[in-house]
Design a protein around this motif. Structure first.
Motif, PDB file in Angstrom:
ATOM      1  N   THR A 314     -28.106  19.986  17.809  1.00  0.00           N
ATOM      2  CA  THR A 314     -29.213  20.477  16.973  1.00  0.00           C
ATOM      3  C   THR A 314     -28.775  21.557  15.980  1.00  0.00           C
ATOM      4  O   THR A 314     -29.604  22.078  15.236  1.00  0.00           O
ATOM      5  N   PHE A 352     -38.584  18.256  20.044  1.00  0.00           N
ATOM      6  CA  PHE A 352     -37.289  17.843  20.596  1.00  0.00           C
ATOM      7  C   PHE A 352     -37.461  16.727  21.621  1.00  0.00           C
ATOM      8  O   PHE A 352     -36.736  15.726  21.606  1.00  0.00           O
ATOM      9  N   THR A 366     -27.880  21.961  22.568  1.00  0.00           N
ATOM     10  CA  THR A 366     -28.704  22.925  21.835  1.00  0.00           C
ATOM     11  C   THR A 366     -28.410  24.337  22.316  1.00  0.00           C
ATOM     12  O   THR A 366     -27.534  24.549  23.163  1.00  0.00           O
TER      13      THR A 366
END
Length: 664
Positions: A314, A352, A366
């Motif tokens: 991410t 997400f 992440t």
């Protein structure tokens, strides 16, 4: 950065251990601790042979190297120096004629949810066409190009196109100010800027081209000859005649064939300016061969990559994580990856989880900051809890950017990974180029909050202020004793600063990571205790801020997030100041005092009375950049009662500073 004068005390103990499942071990690239230990032994016994073998296996060389490592001018190490290759060729061309050619390279999801997919063959055509456009604008091998782009396919194309023609790119995060951009253009001596008219984040159109114009207008950017503008939205922007051109116009009529420019392995692939630096920007320079080798290897080792995986990191391409695990590593490894333009809380904090379900994501990587904010959101609103989505496609979770506190680790493991997905808690830095200390999914027993063991070939240690090893269980300074291929080569234009910052003589010439750490007495696992300049000295006791933050967040029924800093104190030398985000509405008056006392007593119980914060301040959030990085420098200023004079233009939420300035 100077070393601390005495050992860093560590009192947090974590006894929970999670063994990898038999199925995970059996299917893994590095299968079991015996396989891990064998690789470590190979590196110990024949260091150069170990790295040379991997470089020949993993990369495609135009001209093979004959020497692995040159240590004649320490600490300016050179790896595979007489070899020649091209990074873009290794990410794209080498897959042509293989099954990867028609495999999806990037699944791009825009801020509004629109999805675009591009195969490796299509991506090669785009990169080649844009590389030809750059050459047509006079950009050549050795030139520096600044990239100031949103998280889009075009951002990756821009980076790959620079690499393809041998130009050195410097990506600047799209949240940075005009002044920050101007300083980086100036320091790098860039000849071109690649940008977009706007970027889309959280449903808002945010300017990029206008900031480029403002930065160049500040002066000192006379080296810029061209500005190429990707039209992300339909909104018009000012275009300077003779200098500016749209990406579409620049690519029009250009061939989709552009032979890759072969460069020496030590050719600078990119310069990346470290965030949060004061004074002159610090440009971390990385090589081509060694950097790409480690980006590719760690994709395979750390994430145990399979052909069928859908990988999602991410991170923004403006940070090193977005370089190694978006723009280069996944493509070099032939992976399918997700690139996401937006933010995790738009249109709601379930974004997400929705995307993992939608794209059948198997590896999710992440930051702890994002995890903690999503824990708070899920506790506040059950509709955005990950249990509402099908996350069964996931097989590996990852954490990056800062140490993850044990309670956030447990939530991530339980609610996102369903107690079946190993978490690779990766320690590394802009300067290291790739992962250094991390669990391996099919080998390493996991301990919440610990990055566990160094990867094979990485010789990490914990030492005192004179460079001598400390015993397991005692805190100290994290160092790397031997060079590794993806290491920083120098600070752009400032070799003396490079030597002084990273290879201080008092530490025997070891690489200074700048972090405090401790190894567990039982397993020898590493746990990062925080930056050594974030060590507090309270009444002669040296404590890492990370441990106090972890203790606060362990009060999981009450605390969502915490950041700890120090301020001068006449009595104790330094006083501990904690900034806390609660899982409930902001308290005031007597209620705030009562909760603060409860938290002080909790920390006293978890660590000891010496670690009790003297001052606890509550806020609805913490001051963060748009990438989610907590701006601890600002918190230090608030704690000291100073007027904030630093640039706050990169903050996502500047109004929070006034709220946190109030004492309880």
């Amino acid at each position: 950065m100077s070393a601390p004068s005495s050992a860093i005390q560590s009192t947090l103990v974590e006894n929970r251990v999670f063994e990898p499942s038999d199925a995970t071990v059996k299917a893994a690239r590095i299968s079991g601790m015996d396989a891990y230990n064998a690789l470590c032994a190979e590196a110990e016994q024949d260091f150069e042979g170990f790295w040379g073998k991997r470089a020949r296996e993993v990369l495609t060389w135009h001209k093979p190297f004959t020497k692995v490592l040159d240590e004649s001018n320490k600490p300016f190490y050179k790896w595979f120096e007489d070899g020649e290759l091209n990074a873009s060729f290794n990410c794209l061309d080498r897959h042509m004629g293989t099954p990867v050619e028609n495999k999806t390279a990037i699944i791009f999801e825009a801020d509004d949810g629109a999805v675009t997919k591009v195969t490796y063959k299509e991506l090669l055509a785009k990169v080649s066409q844009f590389a030809n456009a750059l050459k047509a604008r006079g950009v050549k091998k050795g030139d520096r190009v600044v990239i100031y782009m949103p998280m889009t396919i075009e951002g990756v194309v821009a980076m790959q196109a620079c690499a393809r023609i041998g130009a050195t790119h410097s990506v600047v995060f799209g949240g940075f100010s005009a002044k920050a951009l101007q300083e980086r253009i100036q320091d790098a001596g860039a000849v071109a800027v690649i940008t977009a008219n706007y970027q889309m984040r959280g449903g808002k159109e945010l300017p990029l081209k206008a900031i480029v114009d403002e930065g160049i207008a500040m002066g000192g950017c006379e080296s810029i000859k061209t500005v190429i503008v990707f039209q992300r939205t339909q909104t018009a922007v000012n275009m300077v005649a003779g200098r500016d051109i749209t990406m579409a116009d620049a690519m029009a009529g250009q061939s989709t064939d552009c032979p890759a420019e072969m460069v020496g392995a030590e050719h600078p692939l990119f310069v990346l300016y470290t965030s949060g630096s004061t004074g002159k920007p610090k440009g971390v320079q990385h090589s081509t061969g060694g950097y790409l080798l480690w980006a590719n290897l760690t994709m395979n080792w750390t994430f145990d990559l399979k052909d069928s995986d859908v990988f999602w990191c991410t991170a923004d391409i403006g940070w090193i994580t977005g370089h190694s695990y978006v723009a280069y590593g996944p493509l070099a490894a032939g992976a399918t990856q997700i690139v996401f333009e937006g933010v995790p809380t738009y249109p709601n904090a379930g974004r997400f989880w929705q995307m993992i379900e939608k794209h059948k994501c198997t590896i999710f990587y992440t930051a702890p900051t994002a995890i903690r904010s999503l824990i708070k959101a899920a506790d506040t609103d059950e509709k955005v809890h990950p249990k509402n989505w099908d996350l069964s496609s996931l097989r590996i979770l990852g954490s990056v950017g800062e140490p993850i506190n044990p309670e956030a680790w447990m939530w991530y493991y339980k609610h996102v990974g369903g107690e079946r997905c190993p978490i690779v808690d990766t320690f590394w830095q802009t300067e290291t180029g790739g992962h250094m200390i991390t669990p391996l999914p099919g080998a390493t027993p996991l301990v919440p909050g610990s990055c566990t063991l160094p990867l094979p070939g990485i010789m990490t240690a914990i030492v005192d202020e004179t460079g001598n090893d400390v015993a397991n269980g005692a805190g100290g300074i994290l160092v790397v004793k031997k060079p590794w291929p993806s290491m920083i080569r120098t600070i752009w234009g400032d070799p003396e600063r490079f030597k002084k910052s990273y290879f201080p003589e008092e530490l025997k010439g070891y690489y200074l990571a700048g972090d405090g750490a401790v190894r567990s007495a039982d397993r020898g696992y590493f746990r990062i205790t925080g930056r050594i300049d974030d060590v507090l000295n309270v009444s002669g006791h040296r404590m890492g801020t990370m441990e106090i933050e972890s203790a606060l967040v362990a009060k999981s029924d009450l605390v969502a997030e915490a950041a700890v800093v120090g301020r001068p104190d006449d009595l104790t030398g330094e006083a501990i100041v904690a900034f806390v985000v609660l899982k409930r509405p902001l308290p005031t008056g007597d209620e705030a005092k009562a909760i603060a006392n409860e938290l002080r007593n909790w920390v006293g119980k978890e660590i000891g009375p010496i670690a009790k914060p003297k001052d606890i301040r509550f806020g609805e959030n913490l001051p963060k950049t748009r990438s989610g990085k907590i701006m601890r420098r600002l918190l230090r200023s608030i704690a000291k009662g100073e007027t904030i004079t630093q640039d706050t233009s990169t903050l996502e939420n500047p109004a929070i500073l006034d709220q946190l300035a109030k004492t309880n």
